[in-house]
Design an enzyme around this catalytic site. Sequence first.
Site, mmCIF file in Angstrom:
data_model
loop_
_atom_site.group_PDB
_atom_site.id
_atom_site.type_symbol
_atom_site.label_atom_id
_atom_site.label_comp_id
_atom_site.label_asym_id
_atom_site.label_seq_id
_atom_site.Cartn_x
_atom_site.Cartn_y
_atom_site.Cartn_z
ATOM 1 N N CYS A 124 0.796 -1.234 0.000
ATOM 2 C CA CYS A 124 0.000 0.000 0.000
ATOM 3 C C CYS A 124 0.829 1.286 0.000
ATOM 4 O O CYS A 124 0.358 2.320 -0.471
ATOM 5 C CB CYS A 124 -0.999 0.018 1.156
ATOM 6 S SG CYS A 124 -0.269 -0.331 2.755
ATOM 7 N N LYS A 197 -5.985 -8.344 11.826
ATOM 8 C CA LYS A 197 -5.856 -6.901 11.641
ATOM 9 C C LYS A 197 -7.219 -6.338 11.276
ATOM 10 O O LYS A 197 -7.843 -6.757 10.303
ATOM 11 C CB LYS A 197 -4.847 -6.608 10.529
ATOM 12 C CG LYS A 197 -4.671 -5.124 10.252
ATOM 13 C CD LYS A 197 -3.573 -4.892 9.224
ATOM 14 C CE LYS A 197 -3.413 -3.426 8.908
ATOM 15 N NZ LYS A 197 -2.364 -3.191 7.897
ATOM 16 N N LYS A 250 -3.837 -6.434 15.856
ATOM 17 C CA LYS A 250 -3.698 -5.005 15.580
ATOM 18 C C LYS A 250 -5.062 -4.396 15.306
ATOM 19 O O LYS A 250 -5.835 -4.999 14.557
ATOM 20 C CB LYS A 250 -2.801 -4.855 14.341
ATOM 21 C CG LYS A 250 -2.587 -3.436 13.898
ATOM 22 C CD LYS A 250 -1.780 -3.437 12.628
ATOM 23 C CE LYS A 250 -1.644 -2.016 12.148
ATOM 24 N NZ LYS A 250 -1.011 -1.934 10.863
HETATM 25 C C1 PBG Z 1 -0.508 -1.048 5.901
HETATM 26 C C2 PBG Z 1 -0.289 -0.816 7.333
HETATM 27 C C3 PBG Z 1 -1.045 0.024 8.159
HETATM 28 C C4 PBG Z 1 -0.467 -0.006 9.414
HETATM 29 C C5 PBG Z 1 0.620 -0.888 9.342
HETATM 30 N N1 PBG Z 1 0.698 -1.393 8.038
HETATM 31 C C6 PBG Z 1 -2.167 0.928 7.881
HETATM 32 C C7 PBG Z 1 -3.348 0.483 7.196
HETATM 33 O O1 PBG Z 1 -3.655 -0.712 7.118
HETATM 34 O O2 PBG Z 1 -4.025 1.382 6.694
HETATM 35 C C8 PBG Z 1 -0.985 0.764 10.595
HETATM 36 C C9 PBG Z 1 -0.028 1.178 11.580
HETATM 37 C C10 PBG Z 1 -0.457 2.284 12.467
HETATM 38 O O3 PBG Z 1 -1.529 2.889 12.361
HETATM 39 O O4 PBG Z 1 0.365 2.581 13.335
HETATM 40 N N2 PBG Z 1 -0.695 -2.347 5.489
HETATM 41 ZN ZN ZN Z 2 -1.046 -2.488 3.183
#
Ligand code: PBG
Ligand code: ZN
Length: 327
Positions: A124, A197, A250
Amino acid sequence: MSTPIPIRRPRRLRINGAIRDLVRETHLDSRDLIQPMFIVPGQNIRKPVASMPGVYQVSVDQAVLDARRVVELNLGGIILFGIPAHKDETGSEAWSDSGIIQQAIRALRGAFGDLIILADTCLCEYTNHGHCGPVRHGGIANDETLELLGQTAIAQAQAGADIVAPSGMMDGMVAAIRDALDGEGFSRVSILSYAVKYASAYYGPFRDAAENTPSFGDRRTYQMDPANRREAMIEAQLDMDEGADMLMVKPGLAYMDILASLRQVTDLPLAIYSVSGEYAMIKAAAERGWIDESRVVLETLTGFKRAGADMILTYHATQAAAWLRAQ
Ligand code: PBG
Ligand code: ZN
């Protein structure tokens, strides 16, 4: 009528600091903490992230300086996120040998032989639409993404990563990465899966730091619904079956129940990611003088361990390790 005298007096074990130390159940150690870092191209860059006071986008040379402190303070490791110079439809800089993260891993590996280096394995930050995989027919193409994640993990392993951490919530991502790594002789590289997640509003500040905001829609077709607990067990089981070495939950604070449930069903090491929004809330309240920052941070991190985490990814990591040392 006389008041009965208590037989059991739990206060006896709280009489002084030495006794409290003796009976403490959970111990927070700098080794439990993993510091995230955001790497940008260039030289001598240290750009503050507005919504995350104390967090910077750094160029590789500056990352080496920050990592020196991580090593001095005996942290568990670092996890790297890259912000590439050029984004494209598939996120090709993620697996390019000269990609920003590969450069950073090489430099850090060269400077610190023993430092544990984790690489966030996702697309991403590298795609021009900000999604975690290529867009096909208006959706995110799962199986095409698996191929690209495999290549990305190989590039990260080649550069010297100890652990790859797939965060895109694609079905089958752990098996695909394990297969790709083993096929290139990287059976020693382990996988920490962002197995559970959630599609969380707590990621808000991270999107400033990592510049990965989706240009359309959101991530709810791949990240989990915050309302679901049983589904978390399914996700975790799938990743265990696919060969994940470690599992992550997470975000952190709002999902401690999920962590505690997972702890009951797996003996794998568990990580929790206390995300950007959690960090921002503590920093904002501390800046206003409304809370005692160091005490709130250490209490929160202790809570994660008590709930079952073996390791904690947190933007407070380096600072917290310094506080622990000073105690
Ligand atoms: C992307 C990713 C994200 C985070 C870690 N890897 C953001 C998302 O999924 O939009 C979030 C970390 C954070 O907010 O500290 N794959
Ligand atoms: Zn991502």
